[in-house]
Design an enzyme around this catalytic site. Sequence first.
Site, mmCIF file in Angstrom:
data_model
loop_
_atom_site.group_PDB
_atom_site.id
_atom_site.type_symbol
_atom_site.label_atom_id
_atom_site.label_comp_id
_atom_site.label_asym_id
_atom_site.label_seq_id
_atom_site.Cartn_x
_atom_site.Cartn_y
_atom_site.Cartn_z
ATOM 1 N N ARG A 9 0.816 -1.224 0.000
ATOM 2 C CA ARG A 9 0.000 0.000 0.000
ATOM 3 C C ARG A 9 0.842 1.263 0.000
ATOM 4 N NH1 ARG A 9 -5.568 -0.961 0.308
ATOM 5 N NH2 ARG A 9 -5.732 0.982 -0.826
ATOM 6 N N GLY A 62 2.269 2.012 -3.161
ATOM 7 C CA GLY A 62 2.350 2.285 -4.588
ATOM 8 C C GLY A 62 3.346 1.424 -5.353
ATOM 9 N N LEU A 63 3.983 0.448 -4.672
ATOM 10 C CA LEU A 63 5.007 -0.345 -5.371
ATOM 11 C C LEU A 63 4.410 -1.293 -6.407
ATOM 12 C CD1 LEU A 63 7.681 -1.345 -2.717
ATOM 13 C CD2 LEU A 63 7.661 0.545 -4.312
ATOM 14 N N GLU A 94 -4.177 -13.529 -15.367
ATOM 15 C CA GLU A 94 -5.288 -14.192 -14.684
ATOM 16 C C GLU A 94 -5.035 -14.143 -13.185
ATOM 17 O OE1 GLU A 94 -4.672 -17.526 -17.067
ATOM 18 O OE2 GLU A 94 -3.401 -18.557 -15.616
ATOM 19 N N TYR A 105 -5.142 -4.255 -10.600
ATOM 20 C CA TYR A 105 -5.250 -4.389 -12.049
ATOM 21 C C TYR A 105 -6.273 -3.394 -12.608
ATOM 22 C CZ TYR A 105 -2.776 -8.729 -10.995
ATOM 23 O OH TYR A 105 -1.865 -9.646 -10.532
HETATM 24 C C1 LIG Z 1 -1.396 -7.195 -5.117
HETATM 25 C C2 LIG Z 1 -0.132 -6.506 -4.600
HETATM 26 C C3 LIG Z 1 1.011 -6.771 -5.569
HETATM 27 C C4 LIG Z 1 -0.408 -4.986 -4.514
HETATM 28 O O1 LIG Z 1 0.821 -4.343 -4.173
HETATM 29 P P1 LIG Z 1 0.854 -2.945 -3.392
HETATM 30 O O2 LIG Z 1 2.211 -2.383 -3.545
HETATM 31 O O3 LIG Z 1 0.348 -3.125 -2.017
HETATM 32 O O4 LIG Z 1 -0.209 -2.090 -4.217
HETATM 33 P P2 LIG Z 1 -0.212 -0.499 -4.378
HETATM 34 O O5 LIG Z 1 0.160 0.153 -3.102
HETATM 35 O O6 LIG Z 1 0.558 -0.142 -5.590
HETATM 36 O O7 LIG Z 1 -1.750 -0.257 -4.629
HETATM 37 C C5 LIG Z 1 -2.258 0.195 -5.885
HETATM 38 C C6 LIG Z 1 -3.766 0.062 -5.858
HETATM 39 O O8 LIG Z 1 -4.142 -1.314 -5.774
HETATM 40 C C7 LIG Z 1 -5.318 -1.426 -4.934
HETATM 41 N N1 LIG Z 1 -4.974 -2.186 -3.727
HETATM 42 C C8 LIG Z 1 -3.747 -2.642 -3.359
HETATM 43 N N2 LIG Z 1 -3.845 -3.344 -2.208
HETATM 44 C C9 LIG Z 1 -5.142 -3.325 -1.850
HETATM 45 C C10 LIG Z 1 -5.864 -3.873 -0.743
HETATM 46 N N3 LIG Z 1 -5.261 -4.596 0.217
HETATM 47 N N4 LIG Z 1 -7.201 -3.682 -0.707
HETATM 48 C C11 LIG Z 1 -7.825 -2.978 -1.657
HETATM 49 N N5 LIG Z 1 -7.197 -2.408 -2.732
HETATM 50 C C12 LIG Z 1 -5.869 -2.599 -2.822
HETATM 51 C C13 LIG Z 1 -5.726 -0.011 -4.596
HETATM 52 O O9 LIG Z 1 -6.591 0.441 -5.636
HETATM 53 C C14 LIG Z 1 -4.404 0.726 -4.647
HETATM 54 O O10 LIG Z 1 -4.530 2.093 -4.892
HETATM 55 P P3 LIG Z 1 -4.696 3.094 -3.628
HETATM 56 O O11 LIG Z 1 -3.615 2.759 -2.651
HETATM 57 O O12 LIG Z 1 -4.547 4.458 -4.257
HETATM 58 O O13 LIG Z 1 -6.054 2.823 -3.070
HETATM 59 C C15 LIG Z 1 0.237 -6.980 -3.160
HETATM 60 O O14 LIG Z 1 -0.902 -6.911 -2.343
HETATM 61 C C16 LIG Z 1 0.773 -8.394 -3.109
HETATM 62 O O15 LIG Z 1 1.977 -8.627 -3.217
HETATM 63 N N6 LIG Z 1 -0.128 -9.385 -2.922
HETATM 64 C C17 LIG Z 1 0.298 -10.789 -2.784
HETATM 65 C C18 LIG Z 1 0.717 -11.389 -4.104
HETATM 66 C C19 LIG Z 1 -0.413 -11.360 -5.111
HETATM 67 O O16 LIG Z 1 -1.572 -11.601 -4.799
HETATM 68 N N7 LIG Z 1 -0.077 -11.054 -6.373
HETATM 69 C C20 LIG Z 1 -1.056 -11.025 -7.446
HETATM 70 C C21 LIG Z 1 -1.224 -12.339 -8.085
HETATM 71 S S1 LIG Z 1 0.218 -12.790 -8.975
#
Ligand SMILES: CC(C)(COP(=O)(O)OP(=O)(O)OC[C@H]1O[C@@H](n2cnc3c(N)ncnc32)[C@H](O)[C@@H]1OP(=O)(O)O)[C@@H](O)C(=O)NCCC(=O)NCCS
Length: 169
Positions: free
Chosen positions: A98, A100-101, A124, A136
């Site tokens: 959370r 922005g990475l 997917e 996404y």
């Molecule tokens: C999915 C993942 C890569 C997101 O990474 P992140 O760095 O936390 O995401 P960001 O901070 O860039 O968030 C970008 C946007 O995604 C959405 N988002 C990210 N995490 C979220 C959460 N826990 N709940 C709701 N929305 C979320 C939001 O829209 C967010 O924008 P905002 O912060 O302005 O609201 C991370 O949660 C992760 O590593 N998950 C486990 C692995 C996984 O499921 N990968 C995908 C399948 S391969």
Amino acid sequence: MFHFFATHVRDAKLRDLEDIIRLGSEVANSPHWTREQYQQALSPTDIPRLVMVSEGRVQQRPEGQTTDIEGVMGFIVARTLGSEWEVENVVVGDQFKRKGLGHLLLACMIERARRENALVVRLEVRACNAPAIALYAKCGFQQDGRRKNYYSNPTEDALLFSLLLENAS
Ligand SMILES: CC(C)(COP(=O)(O)OP(=O)(O)OC[C@H]1O[C@@H](n2cnc3c(N)ncnc32)[C@H](O)[C@@H]1OP(=O)(O)O)[C@@H](O)C(=O)NCCC(=O)NCCS
């Protein structure tokens, strides 16, 4: 709370393998790839792939103490099959979520796909993976399909997403 946070995205090297494996095994919901799969992704093989990492430095000051953390905080893997790219894996370390990475990694991958004249990026995702689905959607992907019971352990549908790139006619 981070006092200082700086990161950039670069192409991964073989020397990033251990960091990538560590993140892949630590983070829940990350696709469970084996060491060999990650190693193959970082090596030239028949299946062209691009792996990028976000690397940086953060400084924490809990209770007056300063802690520096430096290194790989997240990664993304895509198959780069000509005009059609497929994001296979995107993972951000739990303590860096959370910030922005995930968005930055995906945006850099999409930008590279555009530069290399890809027409579409597909992916997917498990139907219950709300954070990934939200990420996404934020990056402009649209759902265009569903595969019933595609995943196992636990059994779950896959949602199919795609992003048409601007150079697509
Ligand atoms: C999915 C993942 C890569 C997101 O990474 P992140 O760095 O936390 O995401 P960001 O901070 O860039 O968030 C970008 C946007 O995604 C959405 N988002 C990210 N995490 C979220 C959460 N826990 N709940 C709701 N929305 C979320 C939001 O829209 C967010 O924008 P905002 O912060 O302005 O609201 C991370 O949660 C992760 O590593 N998950 C486990 C692995 C996984 O499921 N990968 C995908 C399948 S391969």
